[in-house]
Write a protein that holds these residues in place. Sequence first.
Motif, PDB file in Angstrom:
ATOM      1  N   LYS A  42      -3.654   2.312  -4.856  1.00 46.13           N
ATOM      2  CA  LYS A  42      -4.101   3.790  -4.817  1.00 46.13           C
ATOM      3  C   LYS A  42      -4.756   4.126  -5.203  1.00 46.13           C
ATOM      4  N   GLU A  46      -5.662   8.126  -3.837  1.00 47.07           N
ATOM      5  CA  GLU A  46      -6.392   9.353  -4.693  1.00 47.07           C
ATOM      6  C   GLU A  46      -7.705   9.476  -4.583  1.00 47.07           C
ATOM      7  N   PRO A 209      -1.263  11.256  -0.718  1.00 48.99           N
ATOM      8  CA  PRO A 209      -0.712  10.143  -0.216  1.00 48.99           C
ATOM      9  C   PRO A 209      -0.386  10.415   1.435  1.00 48.99           C
ATOM     10  N   GLU A 226       5.308  -0.715  -5.405  1.00 48.06           N
ATOM     11  CA  GLU A 226       3.719  -0.231  -5.192  1.00 48.06           C
ATOM     12  C   GLU A 226       3.910   1.758  -4.614  1.00 48.06           C
ATOM     13  N   ILE A 230       2.607   4.912  -5.551  1.00 48.01           N
ATOM     14  CA  ILE A 230       1.986   6.043  -4.901  1.00 48.01           C
ATOM     15  C   ILE A 230       1.923   6.917  -4.546  1.00 48.01           C
TER      16      ILE A 230
END
Length: 265
Positions: A42, A46, A209, A226, A230
Amino acid sequence: MSKLDYAQEITEKANSLKPLELYIFMDPLNSECWELQAIIRKLQIEYGHYFSMRVVLSTKLSNLNSINKTSIIDTNNLSHPVLASVAVKAAELQGKRAGNRFLHKLQEHLLLKTKDVSSYAILLEIAEESQLDQEEFKRDFHSVHTAKAFQCDLQITREMEVSEVPSIVFFNECIEDEGVKVSGLYPYDVYQTILQEMLGNESLNRQTPPSLEVLFAKYSTMATREIASIYNISEQTAERELKKQMLQQKLERICLSDDTLWKAK
């Protein structure tokens, strides 16, 4: 190394002058390191434009030389916890992304308890699944270059006084500044805050994302939580979207006792 891997290696070298560098200390056989992987993914999605990273294997071993001698005697039946780390270093000699693919596939089998990843024979199978050159992997596994690379990781671990895995050490551009060491596993926003502070209160520019298709092309196996993290959505919403992908025969669902994994077909 494939053309895609080569192109991505060139891109990584071109981006090597990012303001921060992260040293990720992990043991491939430590389950908490799988959880850290999700956090790192992540962060990369990002804020990957702010940092480069290096994975350092911190497996403890008493005598690497004895493992090498044993492997010469009876390679196919060799089994030892340290072999997983040696195999990761061997895979990395085929390129950084090849090493990452191998590490991810190894942790996947460890998490699902489908294979004994401390076995040399199984590690060869994982190398094949990771699309590595098999003969090159076998040679590298026994090579002095792999042994030195692993010993280098152990030396870095000692020099940075890392005594717990997983751990992350954050460094900025100023070589005179000490790194910020975070030992253990923490929520995502802790690492995000450290990035912010290391950049001198610069406003972080968060990247959007990619689509699920692109995400699973890069990370073949991910958990529902997860995915939810995200995309900053609830787990229920994430599961609905993932079920759509499953119905389209794009994903396979794997139910564990405490989590649900999704694997690209």
